[in-house]
Write a protein that holds these residues in place. Structure first.
Motif, PDB file in Angstrom:
ATOM      1  N   ILE A  41       0.844  -1.205   0.000  1.00  0.00           N
ATOM      2  CA  ILE A  41       0.000   0.000   0.000  1.00  0.00           C
ATOM      3  C   ILE A  41       0.877   1.252   0.000  1.00  0.00           C
ATOM      4  CG2 ILE A  41      -1.710   1.277   1.323  1.00  0.00           C
ATOM      5  CD1 ILE A  41      -2.755  -1.448   2.288  1.00  0.00           C
ATOM      6  N   LEU A  42       1.923   1.242   0.845  1.00  0.00           N
ATOM      7  CA  LEU A  42       2.821   2.401   0.905  1.00  0.00           C
ATOM      8  C   LEU A  42       3.522   2.609  -0.435  1.00  0.00           C
ATOM      9  CD1 LEU A  42       3.662   4.435   3.010  1.00  0.00           C
ATOM     10  CD2 LEU A  42       5.549   2.972   3.633  1.00  0.00           C
ATOM     11  N   CYS A  68       2.441   1.778  -3.432  1.00  0.00           N
ATOM     12  CA  CYS A  68       1.550   2.297  -4.468  1.00  0.00           C
ATOM     13  C   CYS A  68       1.215   3.766  -4.229  1.00  0.00           C
ATOM     14  CB  CYS A  68       0.290   1.450  -4.542  1.00  0.00           C
ATOM     15  SG  CYS A  68       0.635  -0.130  -5.307  1.00  0.00           S
ATOM     16  N   PHE A  69       1.090   4.179  -2.965  1.00  0.00           N
ATOM     17  CA  PHE A  69       0.926   5.608  -2.695  1.00  0.00           C
ATOM     18  C   PHE A  69       2.132   6.392  -3.206  1.00  0.00           C
ATOM     19  CE2 PHE A  69      -2.293   4.951   0.842  1.00  0.00           C
ATOM     20  CZ  PHE A  69      -3.294   5.575   0.136  1.00  0.00           C
ATOM     21  N   ILE A 103       4.245   5.566  -5.663  1.00  0.00           N
ATOM     22  CA  ILE A 103       4.233   5.614  -7.133  1.00  0.00           C
ATOM     23  C   ILE A 103       3.201   6.638  -7.617  1.00  0.00           C
ATOM     24  CG2 ILE A 103       3.697   4.283  -9.187  1.00  0.00           C
ATOM     25  CD1 ILE A 103       6.303   3.502  -8.162  1.00  0.00           C
ATOM     26  N   TYR A 104       2.020   6.626  -6.963  1.00  0.00           N
ATOM     27  CA  TYR A 104       0.971   7.574  -7.338  1.00  0.00           C
ATOM     28  C   TYR A 104       1.463   9.012  -7.179  1.00  0.00           C
ATOM     29  CZ  TYR A 104      -3.470  10.056  -7.076  1.00  0.00           C
ATOM     30  OH  TYR A 104      -4.484  10.944  -7.283  1.00  0.00           O
ATOM     31  N   GLY A 105       2.151   9.276  -6.038  1.00  0.00           N
ATOM     32  CA  GLY A 105       2.663  10.631  -5.816  1.00  0.00           C
ATOM     33  C   GLY A 105       3.713  11.009  -6.841  1.00  0.00           C
ATOM     34  N   ILE A 156       4.010   9.970  -9.912  1.00  0.00           N
ATOM     35  CA  ILE A 156       3.479  10.178 -11.262  1.00  0.00           C
ATOM     36  C   ILE A 156       2.612  11.432 -11.336  1.00  0.00           C
ATOM     37  CG2 ILE A 156       2.033   9.187 -13.065  1.00  0.00           C
ATOM     38  CD1 ILE A 156       2.915   6.470 -12.179  1.00  0.00           C
ATOM     39  N   THR A 157       1.757  11.665 -10.321  1.00  0.00           N
ATOM     40  CA  THR A 157       0.763  12.721 -10.493  1.00  0.00           C
ATOM     41  C   THR A 157       1.275  14.114 -10.132  1.00  0.00           C
ATOM     42  OG1 THR A 157      -0.099  12.313  -8.290  1.00  0.00           O
ATOM     43  CG2 THR A 157      -1.189  11.200 -10.108  1.00  0.00           C
ATOM     44  N   ARG A 158       2.307  14.237  -9.333  1.00  0.00           N
ATOM     45  CA  ARG A 158       2.705  15.570  -8.899  1.00  0.00           C
ATOM     46  C   ARG A 158       3.677  16.203  -9.881  1.00  0.00           C
ATOM     47  NH1 ARG A 158       1.039  17.554  -4.325  1.00  0.00           N
ATOM     48  NH2 ARG A 158      -0.729  16.384  -3.532  1.00  0.00           N
ATOM     49  N   MET A 183       7.762  17.312  -4.347  1.00  0.00           N
ATOM     50  CA  MET A 183       6.739  16.292  -4.101  1.00  0.00           C
ATOM     51  C   MET A 183       7.160  14.947  -4.691  1.00  0.00           C
ATOM     52  SD  MET A 183       4.288  17.108  -2.267  1.00  0.00           S
ATOM     53  CE  MET A 183       3.499  15.558  -2.623  1.00  0.00           C
ATOM     54  N   MET A 224       9.350  13.365  -2.260  1.00  0.00           N
ATOM     55  CA  MET A 224       8.623  12.774  -1.128  1.00  0.00           C
ATOM     56  C   MET A 224       8.042  11.419  -1.510  1.00  0.00           C
ATOM     57  SD  MET A 224       6.517  15.787   0.720  1.00  0.00           S
ATOM     58  CE  MET A 224       7.085  17.459   0.702  1.00  0.00           C
ATOM     59  N   LEU A 234       8.677   7.567   0.154  1.00  0.00           N
ATOM     60  CA  LEU A 234       7.670   6.567   0.533  1.00  0.00           C
ATOM     61  C   LEU A 234       8.015   5.205  -0.057  1.00  0.00           C
ATOM     62  CD1 LEU A 234       4.230   8.387   0.197  1.00  0.00           C
ATOM     63  CD2 LEU A 234       5.602   8.036   2.208  1.00  0.00           C
ATOM     64  N   VAL A 283       0.346  12.298  -0.569  1.00  0.00           N
ATOM     65  CA  VAL A 283       0.244  12.303  -2.024  1.00  0.00           C
ATOM     66  C   VAL A 283      -0.978  13.046  -2.538  1.00  0.00           C
ATOM     67  CG1 VAL A 283       1.583  10.231  -2.360  1.00  0.00           C
ATOM     68  CG2 VAL A 283      -0.862  10.055  -2.055  1.00  0.00           C
ATOM     69  N   GLY A 321       1.114  22.029  -8.179  1.00  0.00           N
ATOM     70  CA  GLY A 321       0.238  21.706  -9.302  1.00  0.00           C
ATOM     71  C   GLY A 321       0.126  20.211  -9.522  1.00  0.00           C
ATOM     72  N   MET A 363      -1.826  17.133 -12.407  1.00  0.00           N
ATOM     73  CA  MET A 363      -2.174  16.970 -13.809  1.00  0.00           C
ATOM     74  C   MET A 363      -3.695  17.056 -13.975  1.00  0.00           C
ATOM     75  SD  MET A 363       0.515  14.139 -15.006  1.00  0.00           S
ATOM     76  CE  MET A 363      -0.162  12.794 -14.131  1.00  0.00           C
ATOM     77  N   CYS A 389      -2.372   2.294 -10.268  1.00  0.00           N
ATOM     78  CA  CYS A 389      -1.769   1.980  -8.974  1.00  0.00           C
ATOM     79  C   CYS A 389      -2.592   0.929  -8.233  1.00  0.00           C
ATOM     80  CB  CYS A 389      -1.644   3.234  -8.122  1.00  0.00           C
ATOM     81  SG  CYS A 389      -0.351   4.330  -8.678  1.00  0.00           S
TER      82      CYS A 389
END
Lengths: 102, 168
Positions: A14-15, A17-18, A20-22, A24-26, A31, A34, A38, B23, B88, B90, B102
């Motif tokens: 879970i940690l 995937c959080f 990886i999500y951070g 990719i999206t930030r 960020m 950070m 994780l 996140v 920011g 996406m 994910c």
């Protein structure tokens, strides 16, 4: 139900995937850093869990220590690079930084 | 439920909730402070796994070093006086695609981890792991230990050289 190896592995998934999500999206480079921390922490949980339950004994701890050392060195260098980028671009959005040299 | 189960679920919920805030928070300063609780939770998990030295190392290096460095980075690269402290993201479509990706990765990994027949052998518990770690670092892992020290030296010099303002 006692806590066994799978509980720790699922926590680290879970940690991870959080993280990886951070990453990719930030857009902000700090960020992204950070999110990277994780991911490294989730890998460390795996190392220590296997050294407790997987018969790896104490060697997993040594691997985790090396990961922490690398994370410290990586954070220092990454933040120096980020500061340099900020001086040149006045922002640190990783998707708009496309030049190696001005 | 025994006390160790309750402690595990407490730290697990602390880690997952604060990682979620890290996140998803729009304010990068909140993310940095939520990261503090994630690191503390991971240190608690290390204590539950009989890794006392690693727990202390986690607190000293991650919270005392890396987190302070990250907060410095946030403060030096955002115009505090302006409104531009938000970070920011996406477009909505890209965020949803990433989230689905994910979740799929998480489900796959959890399936792998739960289906695999791990060779579990409980390690003997000791009062302290510090002596064993020190012995291992100076015998079997001596080369890695020395390389790590050289790497840290290079990282210090490189970081100072890169971050320095150019003065002609």
């Amino acid at each position: 139900m006692t806590i066994n190896l799978e509980h720790y592995l699922i926590l680290s998934v879970i940690l991870f995937c959080f993280g990886i999500y951070g990453i990719i999206t930030r857009k902000n480079a700090v960020m992204v850093l950070m999110g990277l921390e994780l991911v490294l922490n989730s890998a460390n949980i795996n190392f220590v869990a296997f050294s407790r339950f997987g018969g790896l004994n104490i060697e997993g701890h040594v691997a985790a220590i090396f990961v922490i050392i690398l994370a410290a060195a990586e954070a220092a260098v990454a933040l120096a690079i980020i500061l340099n980028i900020y001086q040149n671009y006045k922002h640190i959005n990783v998707d708009e930084i496309s030049n190696l040299k001005e | 439920m025994s006390l160790i189960d309750i402690a595990f679920y407490f730290f697990a919920i602390l880690i997952i909730a604060s990682a979620y805030i890290v996140v998803t928070s729009k304010n990068i300063m909140y993310s940095a402070f939520a990261l503090l609780f994630t690191f503390f939770g991971v240190a608690g998990i290390y204590v539950l796994l009989n890794a006392d030295f690693l727990a202390i190392t986690q607190i000293v290096i991650y919270i005392g070093g890396i987190l302070v460095l990250i907060i410095f980075g946030v403060m030096l690269t955002n115009r505090i006086t302006g409104v531009d402290i938000k970070t920011g993201t996406m477009s909505k479509f890209q965020i949803w695609m990433t989230a689905i990706l994910c979740v799929i990765a998480a489900i796959g990994l959890i399936l792998i981890f739960t289906q695999t027949n791990w060779n579990t052998a409980l390690s003997p518990t000791k009062a302290s792991t510090i002596e064993d770690i020190g012995t291992l670092l100076l015998t079997d892992y001596l080369i890695g230990f020395e390389i790590a020290s050289v790497l840290l030296l290079i990282a210090i010099i490189g970081a100072a050289l890169i971050a320095r303002r150019k003065t002609n």
